[in-house]
Scaffold this motif. Structure first.
Motif, short mmCIF file in Angstrom:
data_model
loop_
_atom_site.label_atom_id
_atom_site.label_comp_id
_atom_site.label_asym_id
_atom_site.label_seq_id
_atom_site.Cartn_x
_atom_site.Cartn_y
_atom_site.Cartn_z
N ASP A 293 30.28 42.90 51.37
CA ASP A 293 31.24 42.34 50.33
C ASP A 293 30.44 42.16 48.99
O ASP A 293 29.41 41.05 48.90
CB ASP A 293 31.87 40.73 50.80
CG ASP A 293 32.71 40.40 49.54
OD1 ASP A 293 33.15 39.26 49.78
OD2 ASP A 293 33.16 41.26 48.54
N THR A 294 30.74 43.07 47.89
CA THR A 294 29.91 42.99 46.71
C THR A 294 30.79 42.41 45.57
O THR A 294 30.52 42.85 44.56
CB THR A 294 29.32 44.20 46.47
OG1 THR A 294 30.33 45.38 46.58
CG2 THR A 294 28.21 44.81 47.31
N GLU A 295 31.71 41.49 45.97
CA GLU A 295 32.51 41.08 45.11
C GLU A 295 32.31 39.83 44.45
O GLU A 295 31.89 38.79 45.29
CB GLU A 295 34.09 41.04 45.70
CG GLU A 295 35.15 41.05 44.69
CD GLU A 295 36.56 40.91 45.34
OE1 GLU A 295 36.45 40.60 46.63
OE2 GLU A 295 37.60 41.11 44.70
N VAL A 296 32.53 39.76 43.24
CA VAL A 296 32.53 38.51 42.51
C VAL A 296 33.84 37.95 41.96
O VAL A 296 34.48 39.01 41.44
CB VAL A 296 31.46 38.32 41.43
CG1 VAL A 296 31.55 37.13 40.55
CG2 VAL A 296 30.09 38.58 41.65
N THR A 297 34.45 36.96 42.48
CA THR A 297 35.82 36.57 41.91
C THR A 297 35.83 35.51 41.16
O THR A 297 34.93 34.72 41.09
CB THR A 297 36.65 36.28 43.32
OG1 THR A 297 36.28 35.23 43.77
CG2 THR A 297 36.66 37.28 44.21
N GLN A 298 36.78 35.79 39.97
CA GLN A 298 36.97 34.77 38.97
C GLN A 298 38.50 34.35 38.84
O GLN A 298 39.35 35.25 39.13
CB GLN A 298 36.56 35.26 37.69
CG GLN A 298 35.07 35.35 37.49
CD GLN A 298 34.77 35.88 36.07
OE1 GLN A 298 34.27 36.87 35.82
NE2 GLN A 298 34.95 34.75 35.14
N THR A 299 38.47 32.98 38.93
CA THR A 299 40.06 32.56 38.55
C THR A 299 39.89 31.34 37.41
O THR A 299 39.13 30.94 37.42
CB THR A 299 40.62 31.76 40.04
OG1 THR A 299 39.60 30.66 40.19
CG2 THR A 299 40.76 32.86 40.94
N PRO A 300 41.15 31.41 36.72
CA PRO A 300 42.29 32.17 36.69
C PRO A 300 41.81 33.59 35.94
O PRO A 300 40.81 33.71 35.39
CB PRO A 300 43.26 31.30 35.84
CG PRO A 300 42.39 30.66 34.94
CD PRO A 300 41.38 30.31 35.54
N LYS A 301 42.58 34.55 35.89
CA LYS A 301 42.41 35.79 35.06
C LYS A 301 42.58 35.48 33.43
O LYS A 301 42.08 36.09 32.65
CB LYS A 301 43.46 36.81 35.63
CG LYS A 301 43.10 37.40 36.73
CD LYS A 301 43.77 38.55 37.43
CE LYS A 301 43.47 39.59 38.49
NZ LYS A 301 43.01 38.81 39.52
N HIS A 302 43.69 34.74 33.25
CA HIS A 302 44.19 34.39 31.88
C HIS A 302 44.10 32.76 31.91
O HIS A 302 44.72 32.23 32.92
CB HIS A 302 45.42 34.96 31.64
CG HIS A 302 45.20 36.64 31.71
ND1 HIS A 302 44.71 37.34 30.81
CD2 HIS A 302 45.74 37.22 32.75
CE1 HIS A 302 44.79 38.71 30.98
NE2 HIS A 302 45.55 38.79 32.19
N LEU A 303 44.07 32.38 30.95
CA LEU A 303 44.43 30.87 30.39
C LEU A 303 44.49 30.74 29.02
O LEU A 303 43.80 31.32 28.21
CB LEU A 303 43.01 30.25 30.91
CG LEU A 303 42.72 28.61 30.81
CD1 LEU A 303 43.68 28.05 31.64
CD2 LEU A 303 41.57 27.93 30.84
N VAL A 304 45.55 29.83 28.97
CA VAL A 304 45.85 29.54 27.36
C VAL A 304 45.77 27.93 27.50
O VAL A 304 46.14 27.31 28.17
CB VAL A 304 47.20 30.02 26.89
CG1 VAL A 304 47.51 29.41 25.76
CG2 VAL A 304 47.43 31.40 27.07
N MET A 305 45.08 27.41 26.36
CA MET A 305 44.83 26.04 26.43
C MET A 305 44.69 25.39 25.00
O MET A 305 44.43 26.19 24.10
CB MET A 305 43.56 25.56 27.33
CG MET A 305 42.49 26.07 26.41
SD MET A 305 40.83 25.70 27.49
CE MET A 305 40.64 23.83 27.27
N GLY A 306 45.42 24.20 24.64
CA GLY A 306 45.23 23.68 23.70
C GLY A 306 43.86 22.82 23.37
O GLY A 306 43.05 22.75 24.26
N MET A 307 43.67 22.84 22.08
CA MET A 307 42.26 22.01 21.70
C MET A 307 41.94 20.79 22.31
O MET A 307 40.87 20.23 22.57
CB MET A 307 42.11 22.06 20.19
CG MET A 307 42.15 23.45 19.54
SD MET A 307 41.72 23.10 17.62
CE MET A 307 43.29 23.00 16.92
N THR A 308 43.08 19.95 22.90
CA THR A 308 42.93 18.71 23.47
C THR A 308 42.74 18.80 24.99
O THR A 308 42.43 17.65 25.73
CB THR A 308 43.91 17.75 23.10
OG1 THR A 308 45.19 18.36 23.30
CG2 THR A 308 43.64 17.68 21.45
#
Lengths: 110, 114
Positions: free
Chosen positions: B1-16
């Motif tokens: 297994d040569t996979e690196v996984t990341q979550t989430p794929k997309h993220l929207v966040m406010g400054m607070t």
């Protein structure tokens, strides 16, 4: 400041054409030069790690050469296919960690 | 297994907001990395963990807080971010922490700060 320069910035070729691009890096205190292939929305994929002056590496139709004395590496693609369309990144290591170039964006037209 | 996984794929966040990015690898690699990439620019190194200890912090603002709970996991905690922090955040791992070996990358988390 450690600058890694890649040229050209982008390139369009026809299917079947051979192509090459350049990575330039500082020639002093060289440790390693990496090439990565990065398709849109996917992970960058390692192609080669090159450490010795005069190194030549080959993977399928893709090959790379390294000149550490003058500070450049060439990546060659023989007989480009549409699936070779990607951004090709080089990264240079001297004393600390990798410093990346901005990449060459290759588009192979069918 | 040569996979690196990341979550989430997309993220929207406010400054607070407070949020976290996660990265995981099961290749037994002892070095893990966070990079930040802005559009049309090269990936820039942020942090390196070597054997679960922070070994390199490239002068990253404290609103970014990395954490390595174990050898397979790497987190990036985000708090009070600015709109200019919007970017693609890439995680990578390698067997050798000195940087000479191949780094295996995840697909990244695309972050938008409003």
């Amino acid at each position: 400041i450690l600058n890694v320069e890649q040229s050209p910035q982008s390139l369009h070729v026809q299917e079947g054409d051979s192509t090459n691009f350049t990575c330039s890096f500082p020639s002093s205190n060289f440790y390693a030069l990496h090439w990565y292939r990065w398709e849109t929305a996917k992970s960058p994929e390692a192609l080669f790690v090159m450490t010795l002056n005069g190194d030549e590496k080959k993977k399928g139709q893709i090959s790379a050469t390294l000149n550490t004395k003058e500070g450049y590496s060439y990546l060659y693609i023989k007989g480009s296919q549409p699936e070779d369309s990607a951004t090709y990144l080089c990264a240079f290591k001297r004393t600390r960690q990798l410093t990346f170039g901005s990449g060459t964006q290759l588009t192979v037209l069918p | 297994d040569t996979e690196v996984t990341q979550t989430p794929k997309h993220l929207v966040m406010g400054m607070t907001n407070k949020k976290s990015l996660k990265c995981e690898q099961h290749m037994g690699h002892r070095a893990m990395y966070w990079y930040k990439q802005k559009a049309k620019k090269p990936p820039e190194l942020m942090f390196v963990y070597s054997y679960e200890k922070l070994s390199i912090n490239e002068s990253v603002p404290s609103r970014f807080s990395p954490e390595c709970p174990n050898s397979s996991l790497l987190n990036l905690h985000l708090h009070a971010l600015q709109p200019e922090d919007s970017a693609l955040y890439l995680c990578a791992s390698s067997h050798d922490p000195t940087g000479g070996e191949t780094q295996y990358f995840g697909p990244g988390t695309r972050l938008l700060v409003l």
